[in-house]
Design a protein around this motif. Structure first.
Motif, PDB file in Angstrom:
ATOM      1  N   LEU A 189     -29.281   8.776   1.679  1.00 38.13           N
ATOM      2  CA  LEU A 189     -29.822   7.422   1.812  1.00 38.13           C
ATOM      3  C   LEU A 189     -31.210   7.449   1.194  1.00 38.13           C
ATOM      4  CD1 LEU A 189     -29.439   4.557   3.140  1.00 38.13           C
ATOM      5  CD2 LEU A 189     -30.788   5.442   5.039  1.00 38.13           C
ATOM      6  N   ILE A 190     -31.413   6.645   0.170  1.00 32.94           N
ATOM      7  CA  ILE A 190     -32.705   6.630  -0.535  1.00 32.94           C
ATOM      8  C   ILE A 190     -33.217   5.190  -0.607  1.00 32.94           C
ATOM      9  CG2 ILE A 190     -32.140   8.687  -1.905  1.00 32.94           C
ATOM     10  CD1 ILE A 190     -31.601   6.809  -4.300  1.00 32.94           C
ATOM     11  N   PRO A 191     -34.527   5.030  -0.850  1.00 31.69           N
ATOM     12  CA  PRO A 191     -35.038   3.669  -1.048  1.00 31.69           C
ATOM     13  C   PRO A 191     -34.383   3.040  -2.280  1.00 31.69           C
ATOM     14  CG  PRO A 191     -36.835   5.239  -0.758  1.00 31.69           C
ATOM     15  CD  PRO A 191     -35.582   6.040  -0.970  1.00 31.69           C
ATOM     16  N   GLY A 192     -34.273   1.721  -2.295  1.00 36.03           N
ATOM     17  CA  GLY A 192     -33.751   1.043  -3.470  1.00 36.03           C
ATOM     18  C   GLY A 192     -34.630   1.305  -4.680  1.00 36.03           C
ATOM     19  N   LEU A 193     -34.000   1.381  -5.850  1.00 34.75           N
ATOM     20  CA  LEU A 193     -34.757   1.652  -7.078  1.00 34.75           C
ATOM     21  C   LEU A 193     -35.494   0.384  -7.535  1.00 34.75           C
ATOM     22  CD1 LEU A 193     -32.659   3.979  -6.874  1.00 34.75           C
ATOM     23  CD2 LEU A 193     -32.586   3.980  -9.372  1.00 34.75           C
TER      24      LEU A 193
END
Ligand SMILES: [Zn+2]
Length: 467
Positions: free
Chosen positions: A48-52
């Motif tokens: 789960l990563i921050p939105g680009l």
């Protein structure tokens, strides 16, 4: 608003993390959060990563491009293929054919007569791949009354007749075309969402009021789910009170790739923007324009947030100066993958190490952000990350091997905030906006072969756009 819990995600390299979201924000991050009545997504061990955030693209040009005839490689490579493509284009509601992405390797310099030999039956306008020039056929030239127009961008033959080539006159041209509103942005927004992009910086210079209103409406009604940072808002726009999902960024100034502006004139423009408390974002593609900008900034000074767009050619001896002036470089290594062959052919070998620098800038302490410049460069951020890693031209040749980034480094250059493109990457933490991307696998695995296929879902304020 009901909440959402994302279970069993990998966050910052740690597996088995749950993330709870309420009212568009992350409220808790940790292992085995208590069960609630909230909706649940099982990330299945995926990262789960921050939105680009794409730090430089052109929304309306992307939408228009999608409705255009591709006029350059790899789709079209010669005059016969171009004539065929124009002939088969359905045309718009007004019967016009819009071409895009033309480059001289296809059929040389195009003027009115040359396009008429390809297609004369309907009005045709073709945009050069640089985005800086339109080329009109006879029917199009007549429709916009090119012969009696006075715009300085209209190229004329020695006898005074327009050649059909019109430079940097988009607003003028739009006024003379059959009326049609700005193109819809929902398809562009959906494509960006599929790639995991939750925010964009629109780099269109001096957006007219109708374009700004259209972007604001699309962002407000959700047809464009991304947050938008505008470089083309007028110099006196208020940057302190962002309206809804659209914010105002530095003011875009274009230094033409051919011919340079007057030094005093440029200094006055930058000073005027700075005096209003706003930074500048200066389009700098050539070595000459960069050197000129640096000379002008010596005179007028820099302001926090000042940035260089593209930095296509950055001589090594200027890198220290960029750092000392606190300038951020917003660059596009994706161009190497699309146009690298042209660069290798058209530029002196001595220039090759200066092309779309990344690593040397970062190591020298110059803040760097990545972006696409779509539709002029490849829009898919995973393709841009791949280009930043391997820097291969279409032929496979590597351009500037010392400038390669790791995939992880390249990804972080897409995770920096809209208003600090070279700064600290955003993270998945309580309090942050729940603009998030769930990947199909742990991040290390995804980054061994970066691809948009790895995006499983993109969340806007905690609402999944695709699952
Ligand atoms: Zn651009």
């Amino acid at each position: 608003m009901t909440g959402l819990v994302i279970r069993n995600a990998e966050v910052d390299g740690v597996p088995g993390i749950d993330v709870s979201i309420c009212d568009g924000r992350i409220t808790a991050v940790g292992p085995k959060l208590p069960t609630t009545s909230a909706d649940m997504i099982d990330a299945d061990g995926g990262a789960l990563i921050p939105g680009l955030h794409d730090h430089h693209l052109h929304l309306h040009a992307m939408a228009a491009d999608a409705a255009s005839v591709p006029c350059g490689p790899p789709t079209v490579r010669d005059a016969a293929a171009l004539a065929d493509a124009l002939g088969r284009a359905p045309g718009d509601d007004n019967g016009w054919v819009r071409g895009a992405g033309y480059i001289e390797t296809v059929a040389g310099d195009l003027d009115t007569d040359a396009i008429d030999r390809l297609h004369a039956a309907r009005p045709v306008r073709i945009q050069h791949r640089s985005g800086a020039m339109w080329m009109l056929n006879g029917a199009a030239s007549a429709a916009v009354r090119l012969a009696d127009a006075a715009h300085p961008g209209i190229e004329r033959a020695p006898d005074g007749r327009p050649t059909g080539r019109v430079w940097r006159a988009d607003a003028w041209l739009r006024d003379r075309l059959p009326p049609s509103g700005p193109p819809r942005l929902d398809a562009v927004g959906a494509a960006l969402a599929r790639w995991g992009i939750t925010g964009v910086t629109d780099a269109g210079p001096d957006l007219d009021p109708s374009s700004r209103a259209a972007i604001a409406e699309s962002a407000a009604d959700g047809s464009l789910p991304q947050r938008v940072h505008l470089l083309g808002a007028p110099p006196d726009s208020d940057t302190t009170s962002p309206q809804g999902r659209v914010t105002v960024g530095p003011y875009k100034i274009v230094l033409a790739d051919s011919g340079l502006p007057d030094l005093d004139d440029l200094a006055d423009r930058i000073r005027d923007v700075h005096d209003r408390g706003r930074a500048v974002a200066v389009h700098c593609v050539t070595r000459e324009s960069l050197l000129l900008l640096l000379a002008v900034l010596d005179d007028v000074g820099t302001q926090a947030g000042d940035r260089i767009e593209h930095g296509a050619l950055i001589p090594r001896e200027t890198i220290d100066g960029l750092r000392q002036r606190g300038l951020t470089v917003v660059t596009q290594p994706g161009f190497l993958a699309h146009r690298g062959d042209d660069y290798l052919r058209d530029l002196e070998a001595i220039d090759h190490p200066d092309l779309y620098r990344c690593r040397s800038l970062i190591e020298a302490g110059v803040p760097v952000a990545l972006s696409s410049d779509a539709p002029y460069g490849p829009a898919d951020p995973w393709a841009v990350i791949t280009a930043a890693v391997n820097r291969r031209a279409p032929t496979g040749e590597i351009i500037g091997i010392d400038e390669c980034l790791t995939a992880a480094e390249a990804l972080t250059r897409y995770l920096t905030p809209a208003d600090d493109p070279g700064g600290r990457p955003r993270t998945v933490r309580p309090g942050a906006a729940a603009d998030l991307v769930i990947l199909h696998a742990p991040l290390v695995d995804v980054l061994t072969a970066p691809s948009a296929d790895a995006v499983r879902a993109t969340l806007f304020g905690g609402t999944p756009h695709r699952i």
